[in-house]
Design an enzyme around this catalytic site. Structure first.
Site, PDB file in Angstrom:
ATOM      1  N   GLU A 124       0.843  -1.182   0.000  1.00 28.12           N
ATOM      2  CA  GLU A 124       0.000   0.000   0.000  1.00 28.12           C
ATOM      3  C   GLU A 124       0.883   1.239   0.000  1.00 28.12           C
ATOM      4  O   GLU A 124       1.852   1.270   0.752  1.00 28.12           O
ATOM      5  CB  GLU A 124      -0.903   0.046   1.231  1.00 28.12           C
ATOM      6  CG  GLU A 124      -1.836   1.253   1.180  1.00 28.12           C
ATOM      7  CD  GLU A 124      -2.768   1.368   2.392  1.00 28.12           C
ATOM      8  OE1 GLU A 124      -2.603   0.605   3.359  1.00 28.12           O
ATOM      9  OE2 GLU A 124      -3.642   2.234   2.342  1.00 28.12           O
ATOM     10  N   GLU A 267      -2.467  -3.870   6.948  1.00 22.83           N
ATOM     11  CA  GLU A 267      -3.586  -4.806   7.102  1.00 22.83           C
ATOM     12  C   GLU A 267      -3.703  -5.865   6.015  1.00 22.83           C
ATOM     13  O   GLU A 267      -4.811  -6.336   5.742  1.00 22.83           O
ATOM     14  CB  GLU A 267      -4.888  -3.984   7.131  1.00 22.83           C
ATOM     15  CG  GLU A 267      -5.286  -3.308   5.786  1.00 22.83           C
ATOM     16  CD  GLU A 267      -4.865  -1.853   5.647  1.00 22.83           C
ATOM     17  OE1 GLU A 267      -3.893  -1.455   6.321  1.00 22.83           O
ATOM     18  OE2 GLU A 267      -5.498  -1.130   4.857  1.00 22.83           O
ATOM     19  N   HIS A 300      -6.604  -1.837  15.093  1.00 23.41           N
ATOM     20  CA  HIS A 300      -6.794  -1.077  13.856  1.00 23.41           C
ATOM     21  C   HIS A 300      -6.598  -1.971  12.626  1.00 23.41           C
ATOM     22  O   HIS A 300      -7.460  -2.036  11.750  1.00 23.41           O
ATOM     23  CB  HIS A 300      -5.811   0.093  13.828  1.00 23.41           C
ATOM     24  CG  HIS A 300      -5.864   0.932  12.595  1.00 23.41           C
ATOM     25  ND1 HIS A 300      -6.566   2.124  12.528  1.00 23.41           N
ATOM     26  CD2 HIS A 300      -5.316   0.760  11.373  1.00 23.41           C
ATOM     27  CE1 HIS A 300      -6.435   2.629  11.324  1.00 23.41           C
ATOM     28  NE2 HIS A 300      -5.674   1.831  10.591  1.00 23.41           N
ATOM     29  N   GLU A 301      -5.486  -2.678  12.592  1.00 23.32           N
ATOM     30  CA  GLU A 301      -5.207  -3.512  11.415  1.00 23.32           C
ATOM     31  C   GLU A 301      -6.222  -4.648  11.317  1.00 23.32           C
ATOM     32  O   GLU A 301      -6.681  -4.989  10.234  1.00 23.32           O
ATOM     33  CB  GLU A 301      -3.775  -4.062  11.462  1.00 23.32           C
ATOM     34  CG  GLU A 301      -2.676  -3.006  11.609  1.00 23.32           C
ATOM     35  CD  GLU A 301      -2.765  -1.846  10.644  1.00 23.32           C
ATOM     36  OE1 GLU A 301      -3.292  -2.016   9.532  1.00 23.32           O
ATOM     37  OE2 GLU A 301      -2.321  -0.733  11.020  1.00 23.32           O
TER      38      GLU A 301
HETATM   39  N1  TRP Z   1      -2.997   0.992   5.796  1.00 24.08           N
HETATM   40  C1  TRP Z   1      -1.968   1.177   6.772  1.00 24.08           C
HETATM   41  C2  TRP Z   1      -2.705   1.544   8.046  1.00 24.08           C
HETATM   42  O1  TRP Z   1      -3.371   0.761   8.609  1.00 24.08           O
HETATM   43  C3  TRP Z   1      -1.060   2.288   6.357  1.00 24.08           C
HETATM   44  C4  TRP Z   1       0.288   1.941   5.865  1.00 24.08           C
HETATM   45  C5  TRP Z   1       1.115   0.979   6.329  1.00 24.08           C
HETATM   46  C6  TRP Z   1       1.020   2.604   4.855  1.00 24.08           C
HETATM   47  N2  TRP Z   1       2.291   1.046   5.665  1.00 24.08           N
HETATM   48  C7  TRP Z   1       2.255   2.018   4.755  1.00 24.08           C
HETATM   49  C8  TRP Z   1       0.744   3.663   4.025  1.00 24.08           C
HETATM   50  C9  TRP Z   1       3.211   2.450   3.860  1.00 24.08           C
HETATM   51  C10 TRP Z   1       1.677   4.109   3.139  1.00 24.08           C
HETATM   52  C11 TRP Z   1       2.923   3.511   3.042  1.00 24.08           C
HETATM   53  O2  TRP Z   1      -2.785   2.615   8.501  1.00 24.08           O
HETATM   54 ZN    ZN Z   2      -5.311   1.970   8.601  1.00 22.86          ZN
END
Ligand code: TRP
Ligand code: ZN
Length: 878
Positions: A124, A267, A300-301
């Site tokens: 992500e 996640e 959260h995750e």
């Molecule tokens: N979705 C992740 C969260 O729960 C966010 C995230 C994790 C993320 N690693 C990342 C976003 C690297 C950008 C780059 O919040």
């Molecule tokens: Zn998140």
């Protein structure tokens, strides 16, 4: 190289080709990992027959590309920048590619990389394109089959999403495991982990009686730090069943801890990857605050499995759809599990300092941005925290039960789909019958709304009239703002502290009501008010706004004592302290002695002598507004005056209330074994804030108390609190040995060494910056590791304001040096670290010029897209 181009929400086009299935094979090697991708693609019925196939890729060595078994000629496809286009493809076909990538050279920590001896991924938002050519966008979902091949000794454990379906031996001491994830997912939720990992196992029986295997994978030396995360996970799973009716949907749920990670955690479906700092805990190494943070991140995750994974985002402009909602869910979980008012106080304090500052700076953006250059730059406090406040407002507007019906409908209707913010708000409007049209502006308008409230008491008419004006200051690209739909929860207090019955607009809602602000200016008249009341406004922080009301200090003290709303009792105390400190700042500027208002001392004496019914909240009330929050009140920030006045206020409180603090310190000692329970956490919090006041009195025996607490070595919360007081004191004979002892004792534990760094770089002494430079050479530091950078540089620039903003500009130079180095290594982290420099317009001319100079120096480098976007915004003329 061409200027990076912005991407616009209004340009969104649905994908022409959908994936039926994705099959991946990874042949792992640090220097050359071979990735084979078999993509079963199909043209969307509504797409044109001529539609070209477009895939994304970045730094991939393409070795083979074939369609339905036929290798493509070089003339049959085209690679431009990050896209690969095939002009003519069949309606339904198999695209087969093979690429070679180099995980060991990946310092950006996006895509497939190595963290020490462990292979791991971060996809992500757009990391998957660093793994293979792919329709790397969240609205293309597919079930995945992943085969991971590794060395039997170096990579005994081979993990990916879903369930393991096959494993076997291969020649050359290699082996493989195949994984199948039946739930269609976008590429950003893909994960792979391989290496020498140990596993802690547990299990969870879902509400419907299904058995889920839980696995927490860590490197061997961390096995003693896994218990808390596992317990937190099980609590979160139960809570999501009870509060949202959401069950887990695979037979296996895995968490992996890695040492090099750009954010807190990720996640990925069935295989959450965590920054080790966000999952590993042990009383000896971890503070209460970190225990709570870990519990919140694990939850959260896990919660993302529904809010994010089962229902995902159509495009990255909708990021707050999953993040705002999931933060709201984890906040509520933590409130239910710990002290609810303290959780709210902490969340609001974070929002009001850091998110408000973001909203007031050059990178301000709406919760749903309408354009971006680099989406990684938008994982911000605005998307996460303000996004969560919007969801909270929605729930408060329609009521918790209706909100639950709305979330049930949302999950049911959009399961397996990639949707938009509108889809979420629309179900809430549907189930409640409320018109949320105006409310949608919260998503499109950046900036923090300002509420100016005035009250007028009419004695003859026995009525109180409240006038509320709202306006939102301009932000870059949005000069004119419209009124928002703002829920203002409030009540009125009588002069004896009793809550008054409200009678407004012909209705009698009780002692507490929600006013709906929808216009630039509105008035409400409360009837039957026999004496001038004290209004309690924005209870529970019912909207993410700044609120101004001309309360007198006596009125604030009245609210502090009597308000039924715990949050507002805290907020009144903060406001009272703020006025007192601001008065001292004025004296400081005029070169006069700083006297602390006796009313604040009286208020604190009252608090310290209350029967301790809620020690957790009491500890928060005794904490003076942070330097960051005081700065938020100033049109031009004077870091030195803020620091001096706040420090003087602490010292005068300490002198005046020494005996009270001493009593509180001793009354909150405990002989019970450490446990991160709300009761124990509250007692430690109160005890340690008392100790911090005691040492501020300058009485020599107080540092002896700190030293004793440090040496008792009972748990990290107490040790760290004591160490900080010793290290920040002027008694080098006490501070230096403590720092040395701590550093030697924990040199083997990087996460504890991060705390050691943080403690030293927040020292108020004028040589702090030199110490930062010195510690950057320490063997425990590495600029390649985001946790180290955050602990040393991030903590210094955020929490040591007097030294970062040194008049000679050395702090700015230090940060720019680091950012320039990070620009080459890790663009995501570089773009985050630079934030304090971008706020130069808030400071005096001399400092602003120095900060701007450093920004110009950075701009002269060959910048990553991430840093380019931030630097250009910062330097743009507004
Ligand atoms: N979705 C992740 C969260 O729960 C966010 C995230 C994790 C993320 N690693 C990342 C976003 C690297 C950008 C780059 O919040
Ligand atoms: Zn998140």
């Amino acid at each position: 190289m061409a200027e990076p181009q912005a991407i616009y929400l209004h340009d969104y086009q649905p994908p022409a080709y959908r994936l039926e299935r994705t099959e991946l094979t990874f042949d792992l090697n640090e220097k050359a990992t071979r990735v084979r991708a078999r993509l079963h693609l199909q043209r969307h019925p509504e797409a044109e027959a001529q539609a070209p196939l477009v895939l994304w890729g970045c730094e991939l060595g393409l070795e083979r590309i074939a369609i339905d078994g036929q290798p493509l000629l070089e003339s049959e496809y085209r690679i431009e920048g990050e896209t690969l286009t095939v002009e003519r493809v069949p309606e339904r076909f198999l695209l087969d590619t093979e690429v070679v990538i180099e995980p060991a050279a990946n310092t950006a920590l996006e895509g497939l990389y190595v963290s020490g001896p462990i292979f791991c991924t971060q996809c992500e938002p757009e990391g998957f394109r660093r793994i293979t050519w792919y329709p790397d966008r969240p609205d293309v979902l597919a079930p995945f089959t992943t085969t991971v091949i590794g060395d039997r000794d170096r990579e005994p454990v081979l993990l990916s999403n879903g369930n393991p379906v096959e494993r076997g031996e291969l020649p050359g001491n290699r082996h493989f495991v195949s994984w199948q994830d039946p739930h269609p997912k976008p590429a950003y939720l893909f994960a792979l982990v391989a290496g020498k990992l140990d596993c802690v196992r547990d299990s969870f029986t879902t509400a419907s009686g299904r058995e889920v295997a839980l696995e927490l994978w860590v490197e061997e030396e961390n096995l003693h730090k896994t218990e808390w995360a596992m317990a937190s996970l099980k609590r979160a799973m139960r809570w999501d069943e009870q509060s949202y009716g959401r069950e887990y949907d695979l037979d296996l749920f895995m968490i992996v801890a890695v040492n090099d990670f750009n954010m807190g955690a990720m996640e990925n479906k069935g295989l959450n990857i965590f920054n080790s700092a966000a999952v590993l805990a042990n009383p000896q190494t971890t503070t209460d605050a970190a225990f709570q943070r870990i519990e919140g991140i694990v939850a959260h995750e896990y919660f993302h499995n529904w809010s994010g994974n089962r229902v995902t985002c159509r495009d990255w402009f909708q990021l707050a759809l999953k993040e705002g909602f999931t933060v709201f869910r984890d906040q509520t979980f933590s409130a239910d599990t710990n002290s609810a008012p303290v959780k709210r106080i902490e969340d609001v304090a974070l929002l009001r300092t850091l998110q408000f500052a973001e909203d007031a700076g050059p990178t301000a953006h709406p919760v749903r941005p309408d354009h971006f250059i680099e989406i990684s730059n938008f994982y911000t406090l605005t998307i996460y925290e303000k996004g969560a406040e919007i969801v909270r407002m929605l729930r408060n507007l329609i009521g918790a039960e209706t909100f639950r019906r709305g979330s049930d409908r949302y999950f049911e209707r959009f399961d397996g789909q990639a949707v938009r913010v509108e889809d979420f708000v629309d179900v809430m409007a549907e189930v409640s019958g409320l018109d949320l049209g105006l409310f949608m502006r919260w998503y499109s308008q950046a900036g923090t709304p300002q509420l100016d409230c005035r009250g007028e008491y009419d004695e003859a008419g026995q009525r109180f009239t409240l006038t509320v004006r709202q306006h939102t200051p301009p932000t870059p690209g949005q000069p004119d703002k419209l009124p928002l739909h703002i829920p203002l929860r409030m009540g009125l207090l009588g002069d004896d502290g009793t809550p008054l019955t409200l009678s407004v607009d012909g209705e009698t809602p009780g002692t507490d009501t929600v006013l709906h602000l929808t216009e630039a200016e509105q008035q409400w008249t409360f009837e039957g008010i026999e004496r001038a009341p004290v209004p309690s406004l924005l209870r529970g922080f019912s909207a993410p706004v700044r609120l101004d009301y001309p309360w007198s200090r006596d009125e604030l003290a009245h609210l502090m004592r009597f308000d039924e709303d715990g949050f507002n009792r805290w907020d009144a105390t903060q406001r009272l302290a703020l006025t007192a400190i601001e008065e001292m700042m004025t004296a400081h500027a005029a070169g006069e002695t700083m006297h602390l208002d006796a009313r604040l001392i009286d208020a604190f004496r009252y608090l310290l002598n209350q029967p301790a019914d809620d020690r957790a909240v009491l500890a928060e009330m005794l904490r003076l507004p942070s330097e960051a929050w005081i700065a938020e009140q100033q049109s031009q920030v004077d870091v030195d005056a803020i620091h001096a006045a706040r420090r003087a206020a602490i010292e005068q409180l300490a002198d005046s209330l020494y005996a009270d603090f001493e009593r509180v310190y001793h009354a909150n000692q405990s002989t019970a074994g450490y446990a991160p329970t709300p009761e124990q956490i509250a007692a430690r919090s109160l005890k340690n804030i008392a100790l911090s006041y005691l040492t501020a009195s300058g009485e020599p025996e107080t540092l002896a108390m700190a030293k004793a607490q440090f040496e008792a070595d009972d748990n990290m919360t107490d040790v760290r609190a004591a160490l900080t007081l010793l290290a920040h004191s002027d008694r080098a004979d006490l501070g230096d040995p403590a720092i040395r002892a701590f550093g030697e004792r924990w040199s083997h534990d990087a996460l504890v060494m991060d705390q050691w760094f943080a403690t030293q770089v927040t020292r108020p002494q004028p040589d702090a910056l030199e110490r930062v430079r010195f510690l950057m050479q320490h063997p425990a530091f590495s600029i390649k590791n985001p946790n180290r950078v955050r602990a040393l540089i991030g903590t210094f620039t955020r929490d040591n304001r007097v030294n970062f903003h040194r008049r000679d500009g050395a702090g700015y130079r230090l940060l720019a040096d680091v950012v320039i180095e990070l620009n080459r290594l890790n663009p995501e982290i570089a773009a985050r670290m630079i934030a304090p420099l971008t706020r130069f317009r808030r400071f005096d001319e001399a400092r602003a010029a120095l900060m701007r100079g450093e920004l110009e120096r950075i701009r002269a480098e060959k910048l990553s897209r991430n840093l380019h976007e931030v630097v250009e915004k910062a330097l743009a003329e507004t």
